[in-house]
Design an enzyme around this catalytic site. Sequence first.
Site, mmCIF file in Angstrom:
data_model
loop_
_atom_site.group_PDB
_atom_site.id
_atom_site.type_symbol
_atom_site.label_atom_id
_atom_site.label_comp_id
_atom_site.label_asym_id
_atom_site.label_seq_id
_atom_site.Cartn_x
_atom_site.Cartn_y
_atom_site.Cartn_z
ATOM 1 N N ALA A 114 0.806 -1.222 0.000
ATOM 2 C CA ALA A 114 0.000 0.000 0.000
ATOM 3 C C ALA A 114 0.836 1.268 0.000
ATOM 4 C CB ALA A 114 -0.920 0.002 1.212
ATOM 5 N N ASN A 159 1.517 -3.858 8.025
ATOM 6 C CA ASN A 159 2.452 -4.417 7.055
ATOM 7 C C ASN A 159 3.302 -3.313 6.400
ATOM 8 O OD1 ASN A 159 2.126 -7.319 7.027
ATOM 9 N ND2 ASN A 159 0.090 -6.989 6.195
ATOM 10 N N HIS A 211 -1.149 6.604 4.518
ATOM 11 C CA HIS A 211 0.218 6.226 4.869
ATOM 12 C C HIS A 211 1.133 7.418 4.575
ATOM 13 C CE1 HIS A 211 -1.203 2.117 5.193
ATOM 14 N NE2 HIS A 211 -1.731 2.232 3.992
#
Length: 275
Positions: free
Chosen positions: A132, A198, A228
């Site tokens: 991601a 992750n 993120h």
Amino acid sequence: MMDLALIGFGNIATTLLLLLNDTLDAPLDSLTVMVLPEFAEDTEARLERDFAGLAAARQVVTSVPALLEARPDLLIECAGHAVVKAHLPEVLRSGVDTILVSIGALADDGLHADLRAAAREGDARLILPAGAVGGIDLLSALGAAGGLEVTYRGTKPPKAWSGTPAEEALDLDHLGERAIFFTGNAREAATAYPKNANVAATLALAGAGFEATRVELVADPAAPGNMHEYEVSSPLARYSMRIENLPSAGNAKTSVSTVYSVLREIRNRIGPSAI
């Protein structure tokens, strides 16, 4: 074309197969899916209903030996940390290149060492997709020079943190404003939040390592998706990145771009060029 295998048939696996169905120029030679015995019948029915045209041959298995009998060219792990520990050493020792979706499992140094040893023994590759987050190519390149400082912040809507230790710190159902509930390093984050962090593990493995990568996890009812952000400082360059990902349908914890990252890895292996 390719003999493809998957371990797991949840949201990530089924979304990936839908994307492959829509984007591949020709069918796979074979598709093998490994699931727990109690899910085998339903998985077989779904393969025949939704993915009959994806591969010339399709099968569902319930054990690693049966999976390896199919002699896959590539295996996709999308079943969680416990499966990584239980099954991937055997897969790698058998010489099967493997894309690891549950990258946070590598926060366990012993497991990481076992997987690397198994890959060397089997002359296989353990492939860690970017998932991601972007900029992993630059971070990995800068890491060779040393002196990295990396700070990551993961922000998700409260419901994405359901079923995690965040529930002990926050009232996720009634959260009215942005709240930081975790600060620590990437190893701590990946261990405590195996389905949510992750990205922290990916950044650590590409860059400064688990202990040196600082992490902040945030629940925000105003978050437009799974966000993120990270900042990198090195003797060679400085950069920052912010990515707003839509959650995968049916699983708020997973960014849909994670699935596209795995799709990219597959297409790079099949196509005449890779980027």
